[in-house]
Write a protein that holds these residues in place. Structure first.
Motif, PDB file in Angstrom:
ATOM      1  N   VAL A   1     -78.227  12.010  88.269  1.00  0.00           N
ATOM      2  CA  VAL A   1     -79.493  12.634  88.646  1.00  0.00           C
ATOM      3  C   VAL A   1     -79.512  12.797  90.152  1.00  0.00           C
ATOM      4  N   SER A   2     -79.770  14.015  90.615  1.00  0.00           N
ATOM      5  CA  SER A   2     -79.950  14.250  92.045  1.00  0.00           C
ATOM      6  C   SER A   2     -81.357  14.775  92.272  1.00  0.00           C
ATOM      7  N   VAL A   3     -81.974  14.338  93.363  1.00  0.00           N
ATOM      8  CA  VAL A   3     -83.371  14.657  93.643  1.00  0.00           C
ATOM      9  C   VAL A   3     -83.465  15.198  95.059  1.00  0.00           C
ATOM     10  N   ASP A   4     -84.150  16.331  95.214  1.00  0.00           N
ATOM     11  CA  ASP A   4     -84.391  16.920  96.521  1.00  0.00           C
ATOM     12  C   ASP A   4     -85.904  17.007  96.713  1.00  0.00           C
ATOM     13  N   CYS A   5     -86.452  16.156  97.601  1.00  0.00           N
ATOM     14  CA  CYS A   5     -87.890  16.083  97.830  1.00  0.00           C
ATOM     15  C   CYS A   5     -88.282  17.106  98.885  1.00  0.00           C
ATOM     16  N   GLY A   6     -89.105  18.079  98.500  1.00  0.00           N
ATOM     17  CA  GLY A   6     -89.594  19.068  99.437  1.00  0.00           C
ATOM     18  C   GLY A   6     -90.935  18.673 100.015  1.00  0.00           C
ATOM     19  N   LYS A   7     -91.568  19.592 100.728  1.00  0.00           N
ATOM     20  CA  LYS A   7     -92.835  19.301 101.386  1.00  0.00           C
ATOM     21  C   LYS A   7     -93.945  19.060 100.377  1.00  0.00           C
ATOM     22  N   SER A   8     -94.018  19.875  99.333  1.00  0.00           N
ATOM     23  CA  SER A   8     -95.060  19.726  98.317  1.00  0.00           C
ATOM     24  C   SER A   8     -94.507  19.857  96.907  1.00  0.00           C
ATOM     25  N   SER A   9     -93.186  19.756  96.781  1.00  0.00           N
ATOM     26  CA  SER A   9     -92.561  19.913  95.477  1.00  0.00           C
ATOM     27  C   SER A   9     -91.249  19.136  95.456  1.00  0.00           C
ATOM     28  N   VAL A  10     -90.628  19.099  94.291  1.00  0.00           N
ATOM     29  CA  VAL A  10     -89.373  18.370  94.139  1.00  0.00           C
ATOM     30  C   VAL A  10     -88.458  19.156  93.202  1.00  0.00           C
TER      31      VAL A  10
ATOM     32  N   PRO B   1     -68.621  23.487  77.858  1.00  0.00           N
ATOM     33  CA  PRO B   1     -67.718  22.590  77.119  1.00  0.00           C
ATOM     34  C   PRO B   1     -67.599  21.230  77.807  1.00  0.00           C
ATOM     35  N   GLY B   2     -67.926  20.210  77.076  1.00  0.00           N
ATOM     36  CA  GLY B   2     -67.777  18.849  77.608  1.00  0.00           C
ATOM     37  C   GLY B   2     -68.871  18.418  78.552  1.00  0.00           C
ATOM     38  N   GLY B   3     -69.974  19.159  78.660  1.00  0.00           N
ATOM     39  CA  GLY B   3     -71.019  18.735  79.582  1.00  0.00           C
ATOM     40  C   GLY B   3     -72.280  19.561  79.466  1.00  0.00           C
ATOM     41  N   ALA B   4     -73.321  19.102  80.142  1.00  0.00           N
ATOM     42  CA  ALA B   4     -74.606  19.802  80.131  1.00  0.00           C
ATOM     43  C   ALA B   4     -75.329  19.519  81.443  1.00  0.00           C
ATOM     44  N   GLU B   5     -76.277  20.419  81.790  1.00  0.00           N
ATOM     45  CA  GLU B   5     -77.044  20.257  83.017  1.00  0.00           C
ATOM     46  C   GLU B   5     -78.468  20.761  82.785  1.00  0.00           C
ATOM     47  N   ALA B   6     -79.438  20.059  83.341  1.00  0.00           N
ATOM     48  CA  ALA B   6     -80.837  20.474  83.295  1.00  0.00           C
ATOM     49  C   ALA B   6     -81.407  20.408  84.705  1.00  0.00           C
ATOM     50  N   VAL B   7     -82.209  21.401  85.061  1.00  0.00           N
ATOM     51  CA  VAL B   7     -82.794  21.474  86.392  1.00  0.00           C
ATOM     52  C   VAL B   7     -84.315  21.582  86.258  1.00  0.00           C
ATOM     53  N   PHE B   8     -85.022  20.824  87.087  1.00  0.00           N
ATOM     54  CA  PHE B   8     -86.482  20.863  87.126  1.00  0.00           C
ATOM     55  C   PHE B   8     -86.923  21.267  88.526  1.00  0.00           C
ATOM     56  N   HIS B   9     -87.878  22.197  88.600  1.00  0.00           N
ATOM     57  CA  HIS B   9     -88.552  22.533  89.851  1.00  0.00           C
ATOM     58  C   HIS B   9     -90.041  22.308  89.617  1.00  0.00           C
ATOM     59  N   ALA B  10     -90.657  21.382  90.332  1.00  0.00           N
ATOM     60  CA  ALA B  10     -92.046  21.024  90.050  1.00  0.00           C
ATOM     61  C   ALA B  10     -92.808  20.741  91.333  1.00  0.00           C
ATOM     62  N   ARG B  11     -94.063  21.196  91.354  1.00  0.00           N
ATOM     63  CA  ARG B  11     -94.969  20.833  92.434  1.00  0.00           C
ATOM     64  C   ARG B  11     -95.569  19.469  92.140  1.00  0.00           C
ATOM     65  N   PHE B  12     -96.015  18.781  93.182  1.00  0.00           N
ATOM     66  CA  PHE B  12     -96.549  17.441  92.995  1.00  0.00           C
ATOM     67  C   PHE B  12     -97.909  17.427  92.301  1.00  0.00           C
ATOM     68  N   ASP B  13     -98.569  18.598  92.210  1.00  0.00           N
ATOM     69  CA  ASP B  13     -99.821  18.645  91.473  1.00  0.00           C
ATOM     70  C   ASP B  13     -99.613  19.073  90.016  1.00  0.00           C
ATOM     71  N   ASP B  14     -98.346  19.147  89.575  1.00  0.00           N
ATOM     72  CA  ASP B  14     -98.012  19.441  88.181  1.00  0.00           C
ATOM     73  C   ASP B  14     -97.227  18.269  87.591  1.00  0.00           C
TER      74      ASP B  14
END
Length: 316
Positions: free
Chosen positions: A23-32, A62-75
């Motif tokens: 899991v990698s996380v990139d914290c933005g100004k008002s979102s992540v 093949p052999g793997g999967a990835e999921a990406v989330f883009h979310a504001r902190f008020d959601d």
């Protein structure tokens, strides 16, 4: 790099390696942005949730999967915690069990930022108390938006609607405290006097009397240090501008009695009910008479603060 065990506080980004992927996380100004990947495809990525939000995108290979989330902190049901030095946004990345993924998991997602020196919750400036054995206590109370995710941007409400109100006490020490509303009244003035016209909302040591007169109600607690309620908006005959005056009390959660409680009226069963433990609702029986603490010496363990909210306006 860190194992996904317990909470992490970050100011920009971080990565986690654990038994259920990276899991990698990139914290933005008002979102992540959160990126989950797993080389062995043991988890169905469509079952992943960031709070209550599904992935923004999913890649299968093949052999793997990835999921990406883009979310504001008020959601996505992010929780905001304001401390003396930081503003912290917390959530969990989780997955439900399925035939492909027989066990569920949960990983904390936390972004922390330096608290601006001038920041205070709108509507109310916090007050700090020094309580022996408890450290500093900071009380907040505000009108909220409909789902209690943030402070309300407007204090104009329509007749018959529900006015969301929340209060919280921040505590630095380890001893847990429960927050109670001992008394709340509505008035036309930000300053109460013996001659002030008032409308009683909470009285008699924590009885939500407006739940019997109208449809006001407490909401289930998210934590002992927070209390939330919906106040049914009604027409105040004595003024167009109304102020809510409340007395907040921080109290030992193991020492509740008829003098320290949060009770509301159950119209269906025609009885008073204790918010925190309905099986002990007998301590609410005094709400129609006079409520007193069983042992007055206990009051020295309480820390109280008076708060004024407003003005609010009720429209037809």
């Amino acid at each position: 790099m860190a194992l996904c065990l317990g909470s992490l506080m970050v100011f920009s980004s971080f990565a986690l390696f654990w038994v259920r992927g990276e899991v990698s996380v990139d914290c933005g100004k008002s979102s992540v942005s959160v990126r989950w990947s797993e080389p062995q495809s043991l988890t169905d990525p469509w079952l992943l949730r960031l709070g209550d939000c599904p992935p923004s995108s999913v890649s299968l290979r093949p052999g793997g999967a990835e999921a990406v989330f883009h979310a504001r902190f008020d959601d996505c049901s992010f929780r905001r915690l304001v401390t003396e030095n930081e503003v912290v946004f917390e959530n969990e990345l989780s997955s439900e069990a399925s035939s492909q993924s027989p066990s569920d998991f949960s990983c904390p997602i936390v972004c922390a930022y330096e608290r601006p020196a001038e920041w205070n919750p709108p509507m109310y400036d916090p007050v700090t108390f020094h309580a022996n054995g408890r450290g500093d206590l900071v009380f907040h109370m505000s009108f909220m938006n409909d789902d209690f995710s943030d402070v309300a941007t407007s204090t104009t409400f329509f007749l018959g609607s529900l006015i969301p109100i929340a209060a919280v006490v921040e505590q630095q020490a380890h001893q847990p405290l429960v927050l109670l509303l001992e008394e709340c009244v509505a008035s036309a003035s930000p300053d109460l006097s013996q001659d002030s016209d008032v409308y009683s909302i909470i009285a008699n040591k924590g009885c939500l009397v407006d739940s019997k007169k109208a449809n006001s109600r407490f909401l289930p607690r998210r934590s002992p240090s927070e209390i939330r309620l919906y106040l049914r908006a009604f027409k105040f005959s004595f003024s167009e501008e109304v102020y809510i005056h409340c007395k907040l009390v921080a109290w030992d959660p193991k020492d509740m009695d008829s003098g320290r409680k949060a009770c509301q009226y159950d119209k269906q069963n025609e009885r008073w009910e204790l918010l925190d433990n309905p099986s002990e609702s007998a301590i609410c029986a005094c709400c129609d008479t006079v409520c007193r603490a069983r042992n007055r010496r206990r009051t020295r363990r309480a820390v109280a603060q008076s708060v004024v909210l407003g003005p609010l306006t009720i429209k037809d």
